[in-house]
Design a protein around this motif. Structure first.
Motif, PDB file in Angstrom:
ATOM      1  N   MET A 231       0.859  -1.168   0.000  1.00  0.00           N
ATOM      2  CA  MET A 231       0.000   0.000   0.000  1.00  0.00           C
ATOM      3  C   MET A 231       0.905   1.231   0.000  1.00  0.00           C
ATOM      4  N   VAL A 232       0.834   2.006  -1.085  1.00  0.00           N
ATOM      5  CA  VAL A 232       1.568   3.265  -1.171  1.00  0.00           C
ATOM      6  C   VAL A 232       0.594   4.348  -0.757  1.00  0.00           C
ATOM      7  N   TYR A 233       0.962   5.082   0.302  1.00  0.00           N
ATOM      8  CA  TYR A 233       0.050   6.051   0.916  1.00  0.00           C
ATOM      9  C   TYR A 233       0.588   7.469   0.761  1.00  0.00           C
ATOM     10  N   ASP A 234      -0.220   8.333   0.179  1.00  0.00           N
ATOM     11  CA  ASP A 234       0.087   9.757   0.058  1.00  0.00           C
ATOM     12  C   ASP A 234      -0.597  10.450   1.234  1.00  0.00           C
ATOM     13  N   LYS A 235       0.156  10.606   2.323  1.00  0.00           N
ATOM     14  CA  LYS A 235      -0.391  11.133   3.570  1.00  0.00           C
ATOM     15  C   LYS A 235      -0.918  12.561   3.403  1.00  0.00           C
ATOM     16  N   LYS A 236      -0.209  13.358   2.633  1.00  0.00           N
ATOM     17  CA  LYS A 236      -0.583  14.756   2.440  1.00  0.00           C
ATOM     18  C   LYS A 236      -1.995  14.891   1.856  1.00  0.00           C
ATOM     19  N   ASN A 237      -2.326  14.026   0.906  1.00  0.00           N
ATOM     20  CA  ASN A 237      -3.620  14.090   0.223  1.00  0.00           C
ATOM     21  C   ASN A 237      -4.601  13.000   0.671  1.00  0.00           C
ATOM     22  N   ASN A 238      -4.192  12.168   1.647  1.00  0.00           N
ATOM     23  CA  ASN A 238      -4.994  11.057   2.154  1.00  0.00           C
ATOM     24  C   ASN A 238      -5.471  10.129   1.032  1.00  0.00           C
ATOM     25  N   LYS A 239      -4.517   9.783   0.146  1.00  0.00           N
ATOM     26  CA  LYS A 239      -4.832   8.901  -0.982  1.00  0.00           C
ATOM     27  C   LYS A 239      -3.943   7.658  -0.942  1.00  0.00           C
ATOM     28  N   VAL A 240      -4.461   6.582  -1.506  1.00  0.00           N
ATOM     29  CA  VAL A 240      -3.694   5.354  -1.664  1.00  0.00           C
ATOM     30  C   VAL A 240      -3.644   5.000  -3.146  1.00  0.00           C
ATOM     31  N   LEU A 241      -2.578   4.331  -3.535  1.00  0.00           N
ATOM     32  CA  LEU A 241      -2.408   3.917  -4.919  1.00  0.00           C
ATOM     33  C   LEU A 241      -3.047   2.542  -5.107  1.00  0.00           C
ATOM     34  N   VAL A 242      -3.925   2.421  -6.082  1.00  0.00           N
ATOM     35  CA  VAL A 242      -4.570   1.144  -6.361  1.00  0.00           C
ATOM     36  C   VAL A 242      -4.286   0.711  -7.799  1.00  0.00           C
ATOM     37  N   GLN A 243      -4.495  -0.574  -8.015  1.00  0.00           N
ATOM     38  CA  GLN A 243      -4.326  -1.161  -9.345  1.00  0.00           C
ATOM     39  C   GLN A 243      -5.616  -1.890  -9.698  1.00  0.00           C
ATOM     40  N   ASP A 244      -6.141  -1.613 -10.868  1.00  0.00           N
ATOM     41  CA  ASP A 244      -7.314  -2.331 -11.361  1.00  0.00           C
ATOM     42  C   ASP A 244      -6.802  -3.507 -12.176  1.00  0.00           C
ATOM     43  N   ARG A 245      -6.636  -4.635 -11.505  1.00  0.00           N
ATOM     44  CA  ARG A 245      -6.005  -5.811 -12.101  1.00  0.00           C
ATOM     45  C   ARG A 245      -6.887  -6.424 -13.195  1.00  0.00           C
ATOM     46  N   ILE A 246      -6.243  -6.765 -14.314  1.00  0.00           N
ATOM     47  CA  ILE A 246      -6.981  -7.362 -15.426  1.00  0.00           C
ATOM     48  C   ILE A 246      -6.517  -8.784 -15.712  1.00  0.00           C
ATOM     49  N   LYS A 247      -5.439  -9.229 -15.045  1.00  0.00           N
ATOM     50  CA  LYS A 247      -4.973 -10.607 -15.206  1.00  0.00           C
ATOM     51  C   LYS A 247      -5.608 -11.454 -14.110  1.00  0.00           C
ATOM     52  N   SER A 248      -4.814 -12.273 -13.448  1.00  0.00           N
ATOM     53  CA  SER A 248      -5.357 -13.096 -12.369  1.00  0.00           C
ATOM     54  C   SER A 248      -5.772 -12.222 -11.197  1.00  0.00           C
ATOM     55  N   TRP A 249      -6.707 -12.714 -10.398  1.00  0.00           N
ATOM     56  CA  TRP A 249      -7.253 -11.993  -9.247  1.00  0.00           C
ATOM     57  C   TRP A 249      -7.709 -10.604  -9.680  1.00  0.00           C
TER      58      TRP A 249
END
Length: 151
Positions: free
Chosen positions: A11-29
């Motif tokens: 989990m990559v967290y941008d504390k300043k903006n209260n955001k997390v980096l997500v991935q919309d996976r298209i392969k497995s899972w």
């Protein structure tokens, strides 16, 4: 012969903006998760996480904090599948829009539960967000996908 598969997630967290980096996976899972991938032979767990995040997001991360491990065991084949989980607030670089794994983007941490999460990812979020558990353990086989217990 039983096999052991080692993977990571961060989990990559941008504390300043209260955001997390997500991935919309298209392969497995398929669905929304945090980025990560496989640990290569001869590679440390932390180094593999840094490499996978760079490959899948374009960002260089550091100061990884362990969030615990998820361990799946196949009681028919003896196969074992481990996911080493991390989080960090230390990142730099230019975010890629998309890779062959799927699109990556920032979302408000508070809106994570509103997204199309990958199966079982919602239950795993407390590992990253609350430090509530140090381990997830589940048994699966050809007849049953299994349910993780969090400890």
């Amino acid at each position: 012969m039983a096999k052991v598969e080692l993977t990571n997630m961060c989990m990559v967290y941008d504390k300043k903006n209260n955001k997390v980096l997500v991935q919309d996976r298209i392969k497995s899972w398929k669905g929304i998760t945090f980025p990560g991938g496989h640990i290569e032979d001869g590679e440390s767990i932390v180094e593999s996480t840094i490499r996978e995040i760079k490959e899948e997001t374009g960002l260089t991360i550091s100061n990884l904090e362990s969030c615990g491990v998820v361990y799946w065991y196949n009681n028919e084949t003896g196969d074992k599948y481990f996911i080493f989980n991390f989080k960090t607030e230390a990142f730099e670089g230019e975010l890629l829009e998309k890779t062959d794994e799927g699109e990556v983007y920032w979302v408000d941490k508070s809106s994570l539960l509103d997204l199309n999460l990958a199966d079982g990812f919602k239950e795993r979020l407390p590992i990253f967000l609350e430090g509530k558990y140090s381990e997830g353990f589940g048994i699966w086989n050809s007849k049953d996908n299994g349910i993780l217990k969090y400890l």
